[in-house]
Write an enzyme that holds these catalytic residues in place. Structure first.
Site, PDB file in Angstrom:
ATOM      1  N   HIS A  58      54.843  -9.685 -31.623  1.00  0.00           N
ATOM      2  CA  HIS A  58      54.693  -9.181 -32.982  1.00  0.00           C
ATOM      3  C   HIS A  58      53.206  -8.993 -33.270  1.00  0.00           C
ATOM      4  O   HIS A  58      52.409  -9.902 -33.032  1.00  0.00           O
ATOM      5  CB  HIS A  58      55.219 -10.201 -34.001  1.00  0.00           C
ATOM      6  CG  HIS A  58      56.680 -10.470 -33.923  1.00  0.00           C
ATOM      7  ND1 HIS A  58      57.593  -9.879 -34.767  1.00  0.00           N
ATOM      8  CD2 HIS A  58      57.407 -11.294 -33.117  1.00  0.00           C
ATOM      9  CE1 HIS A  58      58.815 -10.323 -34.499  1.00  0.00           C
ATOM     10  NE2 HIS A  58      58.723 -11.189 -33.497  1.00  0.00           N
ATOM     11  N   HIS A  73      58.898  -9.880 -26.631  1.00  0.00           N
ATOM     12  CA  HIS A  73      58.173  -8.961 -27.515  1.00  0.00           C
ATOM     13  C   HIS A  73      57.060  -9.708 -28.217  1.00  0.00           C
ATOM     14  O   HIS A  73      57.168 -10.898 -28.489  1.00  0.00           O
ATOM     15  CB  HIS A  73      59.121  -8.310 -28.538  1.00  0.00           C
ATOM     16  CG  HIS A  73      59.946  -9.274 -29.317  1.00  0.00           C
ATOM     17  ND1 HIS A  73      61.095  -9.857 -28.812  1.00  0.00           N
ATOM     18  CD2 HIS A  73      59.794  -9.784 -30.557  1.00  0.00           C
ATOM     19  CE1 HIS A  73      61.624 -10.656 -29.718  1.00  0.00           C
ATOM     20  NE2 HIS A  73      60.830 -10.650 -30.785  1.00  0.00           N
TER      21      HIS A  73
HETATM   22  P1  AMP Z   1      62.254 -12.200 -33.110  1.00  0.00           P
HETATM   23  O1  AMP Z   1      62.769 -13.033 -34.254  1.00  0.00           O
HETATM   24  O2  AMP Z   1      60.905 -12.681 -32.619  1.00  0.00           O
HETATM   25  O3  AMP Z   1      63.259 -12.074 -32.006  1.00  0.00           O
HETATM   26  O4  AMP Z   1      61.962 -10.777 -33.716  1.00  0.00           O
HETATM   27  C1  AMP Z   1      62.839  -9.712 -33.587  1.00  0.00           C
HETATM   28  C2  AMP Z   1      62.281  -8.606 -34.454  1.00  0.00           C
HETATM   29  O5  AMP Z   1      62.909  -7.387 -34.092  1.00  0.00           O
HETATM   30  C3  AMP Z   1      62.508  -8.785 -35.954  1.00  0.00           C
HETATM   31  O6  AMP Z   1      61.245  -8.796 -36.617  1.00  0.00           O
HETATM   32  C4  AMP Z   1      63.349  -7.580 -36.344  1.00  0.00           C
HETATM   33  O7  AMP Z   1      63.014  -7.058 -37.613  1.00  0.00           O
HETATM   34  C5  AMP Z   1      63.048  -6.608 -35.237  1.00  0.00           C
HETATM   35  N1  AMP Z   1      64.093  -5.642 -34.937  1.00  0.00           N
HETATM   36  C6  AMP Z   1      65.393  -5.891 -34.688  1.00  0.00           C
HETATM   37  N2  AMP Z   1      66.060  -4.739 -34.447  1.00  0.00           N
HETATM   38  C7  AMP Z   1      65.147  -3.743 -34.534  1.00  0.00           C
HETATM   39  C8  AMP Z   1      65.220  -2.328 -34.394  1.00  0.00           C
HETATM   40  N3  AMP Z   1      66.370  -1.700 -34.114  1.00  0.00           N
HETATM   41  N4  AMP Z   1      64.086  -1.603 -34.563  1.00  0.00           N
HETATM   42  C9  AMP Z   1      62.940  -2.219 -34.882  1.00  0.00           C
HETATM   43  N5  AMP Z   1      62.801  -3.551 -35.009  1.00  0.00           N
HETATM   44  C10 AMP Z   1      63.891  -4.306 -34.860  1.00  0.00           C
END
Ligand code: AMP
Ligand code: ZN
Length: 137
Positions: A101, A99
């Protein structure tokens, strides 16, 4: 991937606030925004990490991130945007489905990355690391 939370969002098994969807990618709001308006761009197909993700998927992810960045500037009035992509626990990655950001930034928004630049011992140490990288390319 049956136990992947982002695959579940793609499959609409769990809710998300979707910004954009096409055949290849989904963009939705991050539930824990660094700054309000923070969005995530994911491929609909499960890949992880970036080094295992096909080039055409990477292209699509970053082209979509660019569009979202423009939307944050034009639609939310952002003054800048951070585009980030984490890989592996060591990087802080929590969800192992690739993903990107896209985080809108506003002058004086008060957020500061914990960016703590180090120093190389000397020029040779830096050159040696560059050499190791070059050998892999
Ligand atoms: P990472 O640390 O790069 O893996 O980022 C994962 C991101 O996913 C974090 O910023 C979380 O806030 C976000 N996240 C986790 N679960 C969800 C969800 N159900 N809906 C939206 N964002 C999410
Ligand atoms: Zn997944």
């Amino acid at each position: 991937m049956s136990d992947c939370i982002f695959c579940k969002i793609v499959e609409k098994e769990i809710p998300a606030t979707i910004v954009h969807e096409d055949d290849d990618v989904l963009v939705f709001m991050d539930i824990g925004p660094i700054i309000k308006g923070h969005a995530l761009v994911i491929p609909k197909k499960h890949y992880d990490p970036v080094t295992e993700t096909p080039d055409h998927v990477i292209n699509k992810l970053f082209l979509t991130a660019k569009k979202i960045a423009a939307a944050q500037m034009n639609g939310l009035g952002a003054d800048g945007v951070n585009i980030m992509q984490n890989n592996g626990k060591a990087s802080g990655q929590e969800v192992p489905h690739i993903h990107v950001h896209v985080i809108p930034r506003f002058d004086g928004d008060g957020h500061h990355w914990n960016w703590n630049p180090k120093k190389y011992d000397d020029f040779d140490e830096m050159a040696e690391l560059a050499h190791k990288l070059r050998k892999q390319l």
